[in-house]
Design a protein around this motif. Sequence first.
Motif, short mmCIF file in Angstrom:
data_model
loop_
_atom_site.label_atom_id
_atom_site.label_comp_id
_atom_site.label_asym_id
_atom_site.label_seq_id
_atom_site.Cartn_x
_atom_site.Cartn_y
_atom_site.Cartn_z
N ALA A 11 0.83 -1.21 0.00
CA ALA A 11 0.00 0.00 0.00
C ALA A 11 0.87 1.26 0.00
O ALA A 11 0.53 2.25 -0.64
CB ALA A 11 -0.93 0.00 1.21
N ALA A 12 1.99 1.21 0.72
CA ALA A 12 2.90 2.36 0.75
C ALA A 12 3.50 2.62 -0.63
O ALA A 12 3.67 3.78 -1.04
CB ALA A 12 4.01 2.11 1.77
N LEU A 13 3.81 1.56 -1.37
CA LEU A 13 4.32 1.73 -2.73
C LEU A 13 3.27 2.42 -3.61
O LEU A 13 3.59 3.34 -4.37
CB LEU A 13 4.67 0.36 -3.32
N ALA A 14 2.04 1.97 -3.49
CA ALA A 14 0.97 2.56 -4.31
C ALA A 14 0.68 3.99 -3.89
O ALA A 14 0.34 4.84 -4.73
CB ALA A 14 -0.29 1.70 -4.18
N HIS A 15 0.85 4.28 -2.61
CA HIS A 15 0.55 5.62 -2.08
C HIS A 15 1.67 6.62 -2.36
O HIS A 15 1.47 7.83 -2.33
CB HIS A 15 0.31 5.50 -0.56
N GLY A 16 2.89 6.12 -2.65
CA GLY A 16 4.03 7.00 -2.86
C GLY A 16 4.74 7.37 -1.58
O GLY A 16 5.49 8.36 -1.53
N SER A 17 4.56 6.58 -0.50
CA SER A 17 5.18 6.90 0.79
C SER A 17 6.09 5.79 1.29
O SER A 17 6.37 5.68 2.47
CB SER A 17 4.09 7.18 1.83
N ALA A 45 9.87 1.71 8.82
CA ALA A 45 10.34 1.35 7.47
C ALA A 45 9.48 0.23 6.90
O ALA A 45 9.05 -0.68 7.61
CB ALA A 45 11.81 0.92 7.52
N HIS A 46 9.24 0.28 5.59
CA HIS A 46 8.42 -0.72 4.94
C HIS A 46 9.23 -1.90 4.42
O HIS A 46 8.68 -2.96 4.12
CB HIS A 46 7.66 -0.09 3.76
N CYS A 47 10.55 -1.71 4.30
CA CYS A 47 11.41 -2.76 3.74
C CYS A 47 12.81 -2.61 4.32
O CYS A 47 13.30 -1.48 4.47
CB CYS A 47 11.44 -2.63 2.22
N LEU A 48 13.44 -3.73 4.65
CA LEU A 48 14.82 -3.74 5.14
C LEU A 48 15.67 -4.48 4.12
O LEU A 48 15.43 -5.66 3.84
CB LEU A 48 14.91 -4.42 6.51
N ASP A 49 16.65 -3.80 3.55
CA ASP A 49 17.48 -4.32 2.47
C ASP A 49 18.86 -4.67 3.02
O ASP A 49 19.58 -3.78 3.48
CB ASP A 49 17.57 -3.24 1.38
N VAL A 50 19.23 -5.96 2.96
CA VAL A 50 20.47 -6.40 3.60
C VAL A 50 21.25 -7.36 2.71
O VAL A 50 20.78 -7.78 1.65
CB VAL A 50 20.17 -7.08 4.96
N ALA A 51 22.43 -7.73 3.18
CA ALA A 51 23.31 -8.64 2.46
C ALA A 51 22.71 -10.04 2.37
O ALA A 51 22.01 -10.49 3.28
CB ALA A 51 24.67 -8.71 3.14
N ALA A 52 23.00 -10.71 1.28
CA ALA A 52 22.54 -12.10 1.08
C ALA A 52 23.47 -13.02 1.85
O ALA A 52 24.38 -13.66 1.29
CB ALA A 52 22.52 -12.43 -0.41
N ASP A 53 23.26 -13.09 3.14
CA ASP A 53 24.11 -13.86 4.04
C ASP A 53 23.21 -14.39 5.16
O ASP A 53 22.45 -13.63 5.77
CB ASP A 53 25.22 -12.97 4.60
N LEU A 54 23.30 -15.68 5.45
CA LEU A 54 22.40 -16.28 6.43
C LEU A 54 22.58 -15.70 7.83
O LEU A 54 21.61 -15.53 8.58
CB LEU A 54 22.57 -17.80 6.46
N GLY A 55 23.82 -15.38 8.19
CA GLY A 55 24.06 -14.76 9.49
C GLY A 55 23.41 -13.39 9.59
O GLY A 55 22.77 -13.05 10.60
N VAL A 56 23.54 -12.60 8.53
CA VAL A 56 22.92 -11.28 8.48
C VAL A 56 21.40 -11.40 8.52
O VAL A 56 20.72 -10.68 9.27
CB VAL A 56 23.36 -10.52 7.21
N GLY A 293 5.53 8.73 -11.24
CA GLY A 293 6.26 9.47 -10.22
C GLY A 293 7.01 8.58 -9.25
O GLY A 293 7.22 7.40 -9.49
N ILE A 294 7.40 9.15 -8.12
CA ILE A 294 8.24 8.46 -7.13
C ILE A 294 7.38 7.67 -6.15
O ILE A 294 6.48 8.21 -5.51
CB ILE A 294 9.09 9.47 -6.36
N ALA A 295 7.69 6.37 -6.01
CA ALA A 295 6.96 5.53 -5.05
C ALA A 295 7.58 5.62 -3.66
O ALA A 295 6.88 5.43 -2.66
CB ALA A 295 6.97 4.07 -5.51
N GLY A 296 8.89 5.92 -3.59
CA GLY A 296 9.52 5.99 -2.27
C GLY A 296 10.99 6.30 -2.34
O GLY A 296 11.56 6.52 -3.41
N ILE A 297 11.61 6.30 -1.17
CA ILE A 297 13.02 6.65 -1.03
C ILE A 297 13.69 5.61 -0.14
O ILE A 297 13.11 5.15 0.85
CB ILE A 297 13.19 8.05 -0.42
N ALA A 298 14.92 5.24 -0.49
CA ALA A 298 15.72 4.32 0.30
C ALA A 298 16.81 5.11 1.01
O ALA A 298 17.44 5.99 0.42
CB ALA A 298 16.34 3.25 -0.60
#
Length: 341
Positions: A11-17, A45-56, A293-298
């Motif tokens: 919903a946040a993506l669709a809302h632009g927030s 935060a709506h999404c957490l972007d991290v390393a592809a590592d099982l420990g992380v 337009g812009i859906a969001g910011i990282a």
Amino acid sequence: MRVKPWLAPEAALAHGSWVKWIGGASNHDLQGLEDQAALATLAGAHCLDVAADLGVISAVKRGIAWALEQGVPRRPWLMLSLSDGVDPHFRKAVFDPQLCPSSCPRPCVPVCPALAIDPSIGVIANRCYGCGRCLEICPLNLIQEQAVKLEGQQLLQLLKQAQPDAIEVHTSPGRSQAFAQLLAAISASDLSLSLLAVSCGEGREPGQLALAAYLWQLHGFLTASSWPWLWQLDGRPMSGDIGAGTAHAAVALFERLGPFLPPGLIQLAGGTNADSRRRLLKIQISPTPATGGIAGIAYGGSARALLQPFLIEAERRGQRLLHCPDLWPKAQHSLELLWAC
């Protein structure tokens, strides 16, 4: 674009927030990532972007669980960062401190935003996330970069074990074949992804038409998949902590590239900070029917810089930040202000 942090991610993506927190594709500081992921979740935060590592991944999931215990009303998506080739996000700095002359002023130490350099032992590998500032400032060119990348069966096994909600693929113009191969590898994992983000910037030779043409190539591959996608415009990678001016790069890239982009949601990254939304409001660009337009910011470096003083103080006390009830609410509030700027 006003942030509404408790909207569901889609919903946040669709809302632009939409707000994404970037832990770092090469950041393996497990305790730091657990604390920061908890606070990013707590701040909405709506999404957490991290390393592809099982420990992380395990550390970040523990952070999310802690935040949910505090009453957060919804879980953010967990996103893993991958690359289809050589990329500065997927590297670590290395050097032998014994080769450093005693007369060296060690400019690499204060310039490191991750506090990953110890003059006596060199680079603390887990903390380094590959920003490259030490590479450029070493007066004797003693610091080298070391690639960090998963491939083949190892990648397939990790994806099946991790079961992320989303994946981000870092790419560059000219790598369409490598992108297609990585997309096929992701598809082979049988993941049911909520989002596939494609991160790309202009590189050293700006050319919005060439970049747009490349993204149109990738669009052909994406339409054949079953996943929703998003274009992440990477303005000035890993630099949001340097100062307000770095926000210009991603916004300017959108201003130049927006009318030429293929269909899909758009997210700004790379140098983004508290000045990003203000700059967005000042540009004049008409949303196209395809992009809208812009859906969001990282936020990566800017969020890390806000939390670092609290992490350092907790470490000075010999405690985790999440175990310091006089500190973590202030750290949470600093992120909430960043999201809301």
